[in-house]
Design an enzyme around this catalytic site. Structure first.
Site, short mmCIF file in Angstrom:
data_model
loop_
_atom_site.label_atom_id
_atom_site.label_comp_id
_atom_site.label_asym_id
_atom_site.label_seq_id
_atom_site.Cartn_x
_atom_site.Cartn_y
_atom_site.Cartn_z
N PHE B 121 9.87 27.25 35.83
CA PHE B 121 9.78 26.18 36.82
C PHE B 121 11.09 26.10 37.57
CE2 PHE B 121 7.25 22.17 37.62
CZ PHE B 121 6.03 22.79 37.61
N GLN B 234 12.52 11.96 45.76
CA GLN B 234 12.14 13.37 45.75
C GLN B 234 10.91 13.59 46.62
OE1 GLN B 234 10.56 15.66 42.07
NE2 GLN B 234 12.58 16.47 42.54
N HIS B 236 8.42 16.23 47.22
CA HIS B 236 7.95 17.47 46.62
C HIS B 236 7.62 18.43 47.74
CE1 HIS B 236 5.54 20.28 44.31
NE2 HIS B 236 5.88 19.67 43.20
N LEU B 250 -0.72 16.54 45.61
CA LEU B 250 0.21 17.53 45.09
C LEU B 250 -0.39 18.92 44.87
CD1 LEU B 250 3.14 17.39 44.23
CD2 LEU B 250 2.35 17.17 41.88
N GLU B 253 4.05 23.01 41.43
CA GLU B 253 5.10 24.01 41.47
C GLU B 253 4.70 25.23 40.64
OE1 GLU B 253 8.83 22.04 41.25
OE2 GLU B 253 9.77 23.68 40.17
N ARG B 309 13.68 21.29 44.18
CA ARG B 309 12.68 20.74 45.09
C ARG B 309 13.29 20.20 46.38
NH1 ARG B 309 8.76 17.59 40.73
NH2 ARG B 309 7.73 19.48 40.00
N HIS B 380 7.16 12.09 46.27
CA HIS B 380 6.62 12.39 44.96
C HIS B 380 7.21 11.52 43.86
CE1 HIS B 380 4.77 14.75 41.89
NE2 HIS B 380 5.90 15.22 41.41
N ARG B 415 15.53 15.46 40.64
CA ARG B 415 14.93 15.76 39.34
C ARG B 415 14.36 17.17 39.34
NH1 ARG B 415 9.74 15.77 37.40
NH2 ARG B 415 8.86 14.82 39.28
#
Lengths: 246, 602
Positions: B121, B234, B236, B250, B253, B309, B380, B415
Site C-alpha cells: 500500500f 486527506q 483520496h 472510493l 488504493e 495520497r 476521504h 495518513r
C-alpha cells in the site's frame, strides 16, 4: 427528463403511495431520486442509507415490488416511463415511510452461539489456515446484513414465522461459523429446534435477491440441512449417540 | 420540563464503527457497564467502507518488516508533525490487535504457508496490510460486532448525541435523541468515549456517508476540548467521477497495489514525472521495476502510483488543470493493462478486487478488467481532531476520551492508507481501557438541568420556525462552498471568503425550518447536523489560514513550500467565550532512540 416515483408514506399504522416527480439524469440510482425528492419537496421522507455503494446494506426496499438496494439500482435498468413504486420491506413492521423495524434480526443473531476457536497452532498464539479452506467462509462473510433475503423469504414474509425461524441471513451466519476451520462449537441442535431450518423448502428466492451474490441456498442452507439430518435422522448415528450418552 | 428517558452506564461510547466497538469491548472486559450509541443501525458505520486493509508489521510476507519500519513510514507519511508516541504505540501494538481479531473469528486472506496475507500500500515500505479482498472494513466491523454482542454491552441504535453534559469541567453524560420518535434521552456516564468518525460531509465530493458530519469534533469543541491539526484533510486520489451520482465513491488504493497505473488523456503515465525528494530512494526507476514490486519482488522499489495520497491527489489535480484530464474531469486508472503480464488477468482482477469490479459494473456500466476507470480526488479523511493523550486517549477535558478518526495525532499531516483500520483497534482498545479505569476511580457527576433544557429547546426550534431554508439546501450550499474555497488547493483570499460565507450559512442554519412531525424526520436530523458541520468547517478554514505553508493534506498555492518553522507545532482551536481561538501547541521532543530509528530507516 422527469420520472414519477410512487413512494410509501406513513407511519407504523398504515400508509399510502404518494407520487413525486423529479428530474432524472444519467447514471442515477433510485436512492438519488429519493434524496432529490427529500431536498425538493419532502424533507421529512424517512429512508435509511449510509455508504451509497452497496457495502453497508442500509437502503433495502422494494422497488416495483422487488427487494433491492436503492443505492445499487440504476434507473436505466428499470422502466421509468411508468411510475416507479418504492416501498419498505414487507417482512418487517413499518416505522415510517421506507424505514422498517429490523431489530428482530439483531435479537436472533444474539441467540446463535459465538465463535469458539480451537487452541492456537503456533507457539506465538496464531493459527495456520489454507486459502482454499477459507474460501467458502469468506463467501458467507461478504454478507452486508441488508436483510433482503429475510424480506423475500416466504416463511417470514407470508407466514410470519419470526418466532420459530431464523431466516436465510442467520443460516448464512451459522454456516460461516460452522464451516470456519478454527471453530469448535456445535450449533446443529438449535438449527433444528430453535431456528426452524426445516421450514426452508429451498425455493432459492434468497439467493436470487442477494446483492452480494452469496449462493445462500446451495452453499449455506443445504449443507446445514444435511448436517441436521446426519445428526438427528441417521439411525446409525443415533445409535452411536445413544451409546456415547451412557 | 421536557420528557426524558434516562440511562446510566459506567462508560458510554459514542459511535459504533471500528474504534467505538473496540473501545466498548475493552471497557466491558474491564468489568464496567457499557453503553454504545450508534447513529445508524449496528454494523452500518463508515468502517464498512474501508477496503484495502489494516497495516500491522507482522512480517508474514516480508520478514524485513517490523515496528520500527512501520513507525518511520508513518512519521514520514505524516511529514513529521505526528504525535511520535502515538505512532510508536500504533506500530508496536497493531500486530497483536490484528491477531486478536483472528481469535474473534475474522477470516483474513492467507499466505501459502497459512498465515495472514499482507499486501502493498502507498507509503508502506513492505507488504503490510492484512486484508480480506477489498472488503477489509466489513470484516473488521462484523468481527467486532459479532464478538461485542456477547459481551453484555447495551447497544442504543439510531440515536444521535446533540450535546455533552458537564459538571464543572468534567464530562458526565450526554443529551441525545432517538430517531424513531424523536424522543430525548439522557445518558449518565462516569466516562464518555467519542468515536464518531470524520467530517467528509462538509465537502461536496466525498467518500463519506451522511453520518460523517463531524459530530464528535463539534461536541468536544463546544464542551471546551481542544482540536488540533484540523487543516489536514486527506483527499483520496482515486474516487469515482462518473456518472455524477456516484462522484466521490472510493476506488481502493488496492487497485494500484495490485498493479494499476495512472494515465492522462495523452496516454502518458504521469506519476513518474514528479517524485518528491523524500521518497526518491524508495521509488521505482521505471515501469518494469514498479510492476515487479507489485508482484512481490523484494529487490524492487514501489511504483510512483503508490506514493502518499496527498501527493498522488495533487498530481491528478495538476493533470486535470493542465487540460490532460479524462472527459469527466478525472484521469485514467488502468488495471486492465496487466493482461500484458498475466495469462488469466481478468479472473485475477475479479478475485483480488471483487467489490471494485462490481461497483464499476453496476454503477458505471464499466468492466475494469477490459477498460480503464475514470478517477479523481475525493474528500476521504481528516487527520485533525480531538487532542488526546497518546497513551490513554484522554482529551483535554476530564471524563472525555476520543479514538479513531475523530481523535488526532497519529497521522500528522497525512495518513498512510491502511493506518486507519489499525488506528481504530489500537487506540479503540486503549480508550476503552482507560475510560473504564477512569469510571472505576470516579463516581457519577451531577447533570445541569438548565443545560439540558436549553439544548432541548434549541434542538426543537426548527419545528417552530416557518419560511426558513430547507436544511438540505443549506447543507448543499455549505458543501459547494467548502469544496470550492477550502479544498485540495487553498489560498488565503478564498479562505477569507469562506469565513464570511460560513457566517452567512450559520445565520441561515439558525433560521432553517423543518416540516412534518418529529418521527424519523431526516430534514430535522440534517438541521441538527448542520451545527456540527459549520463548526468543523470553521475550524478547518481557520487552521488552514493559520498554517502558512504546504505540508501533507494542506496545499497552499500562496505558500507552496514546506517551512521548517511550521514543523515545530500543531495548530489548535478551542472555544473561548463563544469564539474560536487559535493557538500553537509545540510538538514534544522525540526521544533519542526514536530519532535513531528514523535515521536508520533513511
Amino acid at each position: 427528463m422527469k420520472a414519477t416515483f410512487s413512494i410509501r408514506r406513513g407511519g407504523s399504522e398504515g400508509g399510502e403511495l404518494v407520487d413525486y416527480r423529479t428530474e432524472v439524469t444519467e447514471g442515477m440510482v433510485v436512492l438519488d431520486a429519493v434524496h432529490q425528492i427529500q431536498a425538493e419537496s419532502a424533507p421529512d421522507l424517512a429512508c435509511r442509507w449510509n455508504c451509497k455503494a452497496g457495502k453497508c446494506g442500509s437502503c433495502s426496499a422494494e422497488i416495483n415490488g422487488k427487494p433491492k438496494l436503492m443505492c445499487m439500482t440504476r434507473l436505466d435498468t428499470i422502466d421509468i416511463t411508468q411510475p416507479v413504486t418504492i416501498e419498505p420491506m414487507r417482512a418487517f413492521p413499518p416505522i415510517k415511510d421506507l424505514a422498517t423495524d429490523v431489530s428482530w434480526n439483531f435479537e436472533v443473531k444474539k441467540r446463535i452461539k459465538k465463535f469458539k476457536p480451537r487452541k492456537p497452532d503456533a507457539e506465538d498464539g496464531t493459527w495456520r489456515m489454507q486459502q482454499s479452506d477459507v474460501d467458502r467462509v469468506q463467501e458467507f462473510r461478504k454478507c452486508i446484513e441488508c436483510f433482503l433475503c429475510q424480506d423475500v423469504c416466504h416463511v417470514l414474509r407470508d407466514h410470519n414465522k419470526h418466532a420459530e425461524f431464523a431466516g436465510p441471513r442467520h443460516y448464512v451466519y451459522t454456516a460461516a461459523l460452522e464451516m470456519h476451520p478454527l471453530d469448535t462449537e456445535n450449533r446443529i441442535d438449535e438449527l433444528k429446534n430453535d431456528f426452524g431450518i426445516g421450514y426452508c423448502n429451498i425455493t432459492k428466492c434468497c439467493t436470487k435477491v442477494c446483492p452480494e451474490h452469496i449462493t445462500i441456498t446451495d452453499n449455506a442452507i443445504i449443507p446445514l440441512k444435511e448436517r441436521v439430518v446426519d445428526e438427528h435422522f441417521d439411525p446409525l448415528a443415533k445409535l452411536v449417540k445413544l451409546f456415547r450418552k451412557k | 420540563m421536557t420528557d426524558y428517558t434516562t440511562f446510566e452506564h459506567d462508560v458510554l461510547v459514542i459511535g459504533a464503527g471500528g474504534a467505538g466497538l473496540r473501545a466498548a469491548i475493552e471497557a466491558s472486559a474491564a468489568g464496567v457497564s457499557v453503553g454504545l450509541i450508534c447513529k445508524s443501525l449496528l454494523g452500518k458505520a463508515h468502517t464498512v467502507m474501508a477496503e484495502g486493509g489494516m497495516a500491522a508489521a507482522m512480517g508474514n510476507v516480508d520478514d524485513r518488516d517490523n515496528w520500527r519500519v512501520h513507525f518511520s513510514d508513518t512519521m514520514r507519511g505524516g511529514q513529521y508533525v505526528n504525535n511520535w508516541r502515538m505512532a510508536e504505540l500504533h506500530a508496536k501494538e497493531a500486530p497483536e490487535r490484528v491477531r486478536e481479531l483472528e481469535a474473534w473469528g475474522a477470516v483474513f486472506d492467507r499466505t501459502k504457508d497459512g498465515k495472514i496475507l499482507q499486501r502493498n500500500f502507498g507509503g508502506h515500505r513492505y507488504p503490510r496490510l492484512a486484508h480480506v479482498g477489498d472488503r477489509t472494513g466489513l470484516e473488521l466491523i462484523r468481527t467486532l460486532q459479532d464478538h461485542g454482542i456477547h459481551q453484555g454491552i447495551d447497544v442504543h441504535m439510531e440515536v444521535t448525541v446533540i450535546s455533552l453534559l458537564k459538571d464543572g469541567d468534567r464530562v458526565v453524560g450526554v443529551l441525545a435523541y432517538e430517531r424513531e420518535h424523536g424522543r430525548f434521552r439522557i445518558f449518565k456516564a462516569k466516562a464518555v468515549v467519542l468515536a464518531t468518525g470524520g467530517v467528509g460531509r462538509a465537502f461536496k465530493i466525498t467518500s463519506n456517508s451522511w453520518e460523517g458530519t463531524g459530530d464528535g469534533h463539534a461536541l468536544a469543541y463546544h464542551a471546551g476540548a481542544e482540536l488540533i491539526d484540523m487543516e489536514f484533510i486527506q483527499f483520496h486520489p482515486t474516487g469515482m467521477v462518473w456518472p455524477p451520482s456516484v462522484r466521490g465513491i472510493l476506488v481502493t488504493e488496492g487497485v494500484r497495489g495490485e498493479g494499476g497505473i495512472l494515465k492522462n488523456s495523452e496516454g502518458k503515465r504521469f506519476m513518474f514525472d514528479d517524485i518528491p525528494p523524500l521518497y526518491k530512494d524508495q521509488t521505482a526507476s521505471d515501469p518494469e521495476e514498479g510492476w515487479r514490486y507489485t508482484q512481490g519482488d523484494k529487490t524492487a522499489n514501489r511504483p510512483p502510483e503508490l506514493l502518499t495520497r496527498d501527493h498522488v491527489a495533487r498530481c491528478i489535480n495538476r493533470e486535470v488543470k493542465a487540460g490532460r484530464g479524462s472527459p469527466h474531469g478525472g484521469v485514467y486508472l488502468d488495471i486492465a493493462w496487466i493482461k500484458e503480464k498475466l495469462p488469466n488477468a481478468a479472473e485475477h482482477i475479479k478475485k483480488k478486487l471483487p467489490s471494485m469490479y462490481h461497483q464499476f459494473m453496476q454503477l458505471a456500466n464499466l468492466d475494469i478488467t477490459t477498460t480503464p476507470m475514470e478517477v479523481g480526488p475525493t474528500t476521504h479523511y481528516i487527520m485533525g481532531g480531538i487532542r488526546v493523550d497518546a497513551d490513554t486517549q484522554a482529551s483535554t477535558l476530564p471524563g472525555l476520551f476520543a479514538c479513531g478518526e475523530c481523535a488526532s495525532g497519529i497521522n500528522g499531516a497525512n495518513r498512510l492508507g491502511g493506518n486507519s483500520l489499525s488506528d481504530l483497534i489500537v487506540f479503540g482498545k486503549r480508550a476503552g481501557e482507560y475510560a473504564a479505569q477512569f469510571a472505576q476511580q470516579n463516581g457519577h457527576g451531577t447533570m445541569d438541568n438548565a443545560q439540558i433544557e436549553r439544548e432541548t429547546k434549541r434542538a426543537l426550534e426548527p419545528f417552530d420556525r416557518e419560511g426558513g431554508d430547507n436544511p438540505f439546501v443549506v447543507q448543499h450550499d455549505l458543501q459547494d462552498m467548502m469544496q470550492a474555497k477550502v479544498g485540495i488547493v487553498r489560498v488565503e483570499e478564498e479562505m477569507q471568503e469562506a469565513l464570511a460565507g460560513l457566517r452567512g450559512l450559520k445565520d441561515r442554519a439558525e433560521k432553517c425550518s423543518v416540516t412534518g412531525n418529529i418521527d424519523y424526520n431526516p430534514g430535522w436530523h440534517t438541521a441538527l447536523d448542520l451545527r456540527n458541520l459549520l463548526t468543523v468547517s470553521e475550524a478547518i478554514t481557520r487552521s488552514a489560514i493559520e498554517r502558512k505553508e504546504s505540508r501533507g493534506g494542506q496545499f497552499r498555492e500562496d505558500y507552496p513550500n514546506k517551512e521548517p518553522e511550521f514543523a515545530k507545532f500543531n495548530i489548535s482551536v478551542k472555544e473561548v467565550n463563544g469564539e474560536m481561538q487559535i493557538s500553537h501547541v509545540p510538538l514534544p521532543e522525540m526521544p533519542a532512540e526514536l530519532k535513531a530509528v528514523i535515521e536508520e530507516m533513511g
